[in-house]
Motif scaffolding. Structure first.
Motif, PDB file in Angstrom:
ATOM      1  N   ALA A 146       0.831  -1.211   0.000  1.00 14.25           N
ATOM      2  CA  ALA A 146       0.000   0.000   0.000  1.00 14.25           C
ATOM      3  C   ALA A 146       0.864   1.258   0.000  1.00 14.25           C
ATOM      4  CB  ALA A 146      -0.937  -0.006   1.206  1.00 14.25           C
ATOM      5  N   VAL A 147       1.926   1.276   0.793  1.00 11.52           N
ATOM      6  CA  VAL A 147       2.810   2.446   0.843  1.00 11.52           C
ATOM      7  C   VAL A 147       3.492   2.666  -0.508  1.00 11.52           C
ATOM      8  CG1 VAL A 147       4.965   3.315   1.860  1.00 11.52           C
ATOM      9  CG2 VAL A 147       3.150   2.431   3.335  1.00 11.52           C
ATOM     10  N   LEU A 148       3.859   1.594  -1.178  1.00  4.94           N
ATOM     11  CA  LEU A 148       4.450   1.738  -2.515  1.00  4.94           C
ATOM     12  C   LEU A 148       3.458   2.366  -3.498  1.00  4.94           C
ATOM     13  CD1 LEU A 148       6.486  -1.580  -2.710  1.00  4.94           C
ATOM     14  CD2 LEU A 148       7.420   0.744  -2.723  1.00  4.94           C
ATOM     15  N   GLY A 149       2.173   2.241  -3.201  1.00  2.18           N
ATOM     16  CA  GLY A 149       1.142   2.870  -4.026  1.00  2.18           C
ATOM     17  C   GLY A 149       1.081   4.381  -3.842  1.00  2.18           C
TER      18      GLY A 149
ATOM     19  N   VAL B 106       2.137   5.971 -19.242  1.00  2.00           N
ATOM     20  CA  VAL B 106       2.831   5.441 -20.410  1.00  2.00           C
ATOM     21  C   VAL B 106       2.043   5.880 -21.637  1.00  2.00           C
ATOM     22  CG1 VAL B 106       3.597   3.337 -21.569  1.00  2.00           C
ATOM     23  CG2 VAL B 106       3.638   3.460 -19.083  1.00  2.00           C
ATOM     24  N   PRO B 107       2.707   6.493 -22.611  1.00  2.23           N
ATOM     25  CA  PRO B 107       1.959   7.051 -23.742  1.00  2.23           C
ATOM     26  C   PRO B 107       1.293   6.030 -24.667  1.00  2.23           C
ATOM     27  CG  PRO B 107       4.326   7.327 -24.074  1.00  2.23           C
ATOM     28  CD  PRO B 107       4.135   6.770 -22.698  1.00  2.23           C
ATOM     29  N   ILE B 108       1.803   4.800 -24.756  1.00  2.00           N
ATOM     30  CA  ILE B 108       1.258   3.883 -25.758  1.00  2.00           C
ATOM     31  C   ILE B 108       0.152   2.968 -25.253  1.00  2.00           C
ATOM     32  CG2 ILE B 108       3.299   3.903 -27.233  1.00  2.00           C
ATOM     33  CD1 ILE B 108       4.135   1.270 -25.950  1.00  2.00           C
ATOM     34  N   ILE B 109       0.038   2.785 -23.936  1.00  2.00           N
ATOM     35  CA  ILE B 109      -1.045   1.956 -23.391  1.00  2.00           C
ATOM     36  C   ILE B 109      -1.615   2.625 -22.143  1.00  2.00           C
ATOM     37  CG2 ILE B 109      -0.251  -0.253 -24.312  1.00  2.00           C
ATOM     38  CD1 ILE B 109       0.968  -0.923 -21.660  1.00  2.00           C
ATOM     39  N   PRO B 110      -2.860   2.297 -21.812  1.00  3.37           N
ATOM     40  CA  PRO B 110      -3.508   2.943 -20.663  1.00  3.37           C
ATOM     41  C   PRO B 110      -3.172   2.298 -19.317  1.00  3.37           C
ATOM     42  CG  PRO B 110      -5.076   1.534 -21.764  1.00  3.37           C
ATOM     43  CD  PRO B 110      -3.806   1.478 -22.583  1.00  3.37           C
ATOM     44  N   VAL B 111      -1.957   1.809 -19.188  1.00  7.26           N
ATOM     45  CA  VAL B 111      -1.505   1.177 -17.950  1.00  7.26           C
ATOM     46  C   VAL B 111      -0.270   1.936 -17.474  1.00  7.26           C
ATOM     47  CG1 VAL B 111      -0.637  -0.952 -16.912  1.00  7.26           C
ATOM     48  CG2 VAL B 111      -2.367  -1.071 -18.709  1.00  7.26           C
ATOM     49  N   PRO B 112      -0.310   2.503 -16.275  1.00  6.89           N
ATOM     50  CA  PRO B 112       0.842   3.268 -15.799  1.00  6.89           C
ATOM     51  C   PRO B 112       1.938   2.373 -15.214  1.00  6.89           C
ATOM     52  CG  PRO B 112      -0.847   3.292 -14.131  1.00  6.89           C
ATOM     53  CD  PRO B 112      -1.421   2.546 -15.322  1.00  6.89           C
ATOM     54  N   ILE B 113       3.114   2.948 -15.090  1.00  2.00           N
ATOM     55  CA  ILE B 113       4.200   2.278 -14.378  1.00  2.00           C
ATOM     56  C   ILE B 113       3.953   2.517 -12.895  1.00  2.00           C
ATOM     57  CG2 ILE B 113       6.681   2.309 -13.903  1.00  2.00           C
ATOM     58  CD1 ILE B 113       7.037   3.236 -16.858  1.00  2.00           C
ATOM     59  N   SER B 114       3.937   1.440 -12.132  1.00  2.00           N
ATOM     60  CA  SER B 114       3.650   1.520 -10.704  1.00  2.00           C
ATOM     61  C   SER B 114       4.772   0.852  -9.922  1.00  2.00           C
ATOM     62  CB  SER B 114       2.323   0.808 -10.412  1.00  2.00           C
ATOM     63  OG  SER B 114       2.208   0.492  -9.056  1.00  2.00           O
TER      64      SER B 114
ATOM     65  N   ILE C 236       7.381  -2.181 -23.084  1.00  2.00           N
ATOM     66  CA  ILE C 236       7.827  -0.892 -22.564  1.00  2.00           C
ATOM     67  C   ILE C 236       8.131  -0.967 -21.071  1.00  2.00           C
ATOM     68  CG2 ILE C 236       5.563   0.088 -21.997  1.00  2.00           C
ATOM     69  CD1 ILE C 236       6.659   2.723 -23.257  1.00  2.00           C
ATOM     70  N   PHE C 237       7.527  -1.937 -20.379  1.00  2.00           N
ATOM     71  CA  PHE C 237       7.747  -2.090 -18.940  1.00  2.00           C
ATOM     72  C   PHE C 237       9.035  -2.843 -18.606  1.00  2.00           C
ATOM     73  CE2 PHE C 237       2.973  -1.989 -19.126  1.00  2.00           C
ATOM     74  CZ  PHE C 237       2.839  -0.731 -18.560  1.00  2.00           C
ATOM     75  N   PHE C 238       9.605  -3.566 -19.564  1.00  2.00           N
ATOM     76  CA  PHE C 238      10.740  -4.446 -19.279  1.00  2.00           C
ATOM     77  C   PHE C 238      11.960  -3.738 -18.686  1.00  2.00           C
ATOM     78  CE2 PHE C 238      10.106  -8.766 -21.508  1.00  2.00           C
ATOM     79  CZ  PHE C 238       8.793  -8.811 -21.082  1.00  2.00           C
ATOM     80  N   PRO C 239      12.426  -2.610 -19.225  1.00  2.00           N
ATOM     81  CA  PRO C 239      13.611  -1.984 -18.607  1.00  2.00           C
ATOM     82  C   PRO C 239      13.386  -1.642 -17.126  1.00  2.00           C
ATOM     83  CG  PRO C 239      13.194  -1.010 -20.757  1.00  2.00           C
ATOM     84  CD  PRO C 239      12.017  -1.884 -20.437  1.00  2.00           C
ATOM     85  N   GLY C 240      12.267  -1.045 -16.823  1.00  2.00           N
ATOM     86  CA  GLY C 240      11.964  -0.705 -15.432  1.00  2.00           C
ATOM     87  C   GLY C 240      11.760  -1.935 -14.573  1.00  2.00           C
ATOM     88  N   ASP C 241      11.132  -2.964 -15.138  1.00  2.00           N
ATOM     89  CA  ASP C 241      10.902  -4.202 -14.387  1.00  2.00           C
ATOM     90  C   ASP C 241      12.223  -4.894 -14.051  1.00  2.00           C
ATOM     91  OD1 ASP C 241       8.178  -3.821 -14.399  1.00  2.00           O
ATOM     92  OD2 ASP C 241       7.771  -5.269 -15.997  1.00  2.00           O
TER      93      ASP C 241
END
Length: 179
Positions: A17-20, A27-35, A152-157
């Motif tokens: 929850a705190v990480l939230g 993210v510009p190409i999909i409607p899913v943010p980096i969290s 697009i999430f892979f580098p951050g993941d």
């Protein structure tokens, strides 16, 4: 469940929850943010194992479902399970279980690398695969396009997987959590 295990699960729910509270990155190409909450999912599997880690994540998702705004961006309620992030959210217990299983299999002197590999398989590959499937179901784009856009999430993941692995390895090394 022992009192200690209940306390560990409660602390992990609080950590997720705190990480939230860290604002999501659009993210510009999909409607899913980096969290950054995905780090909590990886951490729960690494530290608490498949059983307690999964219980923690399920409790977290139940709290979200009943309306607590504890997802990144202060979101909560059943509506988040009908949106483009549904595949990612539904993947979380499965990812935690897989990470916990892989970590429990790896009891060698190279635990750090085992944590990294477990996080990459469960916290990156499985999460993005299920997230892409959910994205396809909700947005009606092709599965190939959805999976391609999840890259697009892979580098951050990868960075998150390594950071979580180091934290988990250090915590376990100093025996802060004794299961």
């Amino acid at each position: 469940m022992k009192t200690k295990e209940i306390a560990y699960c409660g602390m992990m729910v609080a950590i997720i929850a705190v990480l939230g509270l860290i604002p999501p990155i659009a993210v510009p190409i999909i409607p899913v943010p980096i969290s950054f909450q995905t780090m909590g999912i990886m951490l729960s599997g690494c530290l608490l194992g498949k059983k307690l880690g999964t219980i923690s994540v399920v409790i977290f998702l139940l709290l979200v479902a009943v309306g607590m705004p504890i997802l990144a961006g202060f979101r909560g309620g059943m509506a988040v399970f009908a949106g483009p992030t549904v595949g990612f959210l539904v993947s979380w217990p499965f990812c935690t279980y897989l990470i916990g299983s892989l970590v429990q299999l790896n009891h060698t002197k190279h635990q750090l690398m085992g944590y990294i590999i477990a996080n990459l398989i469960g916290g990156m590959l499985l999460m993005n695969l299920m997230g892409g499937i959910g994205l396809t179901l909700v947005t009606h784009i092709s599965l190939g396009k959805a999976l391609w856009s999840c890259l697009i999430f892979f580098p951050g993941d990868i960075v998150k997987a390594v950071i979580v692995a180091i934290v988990a390895w250090r915590v376990k090394q100093h025996h802060f959590i004794k299961l």
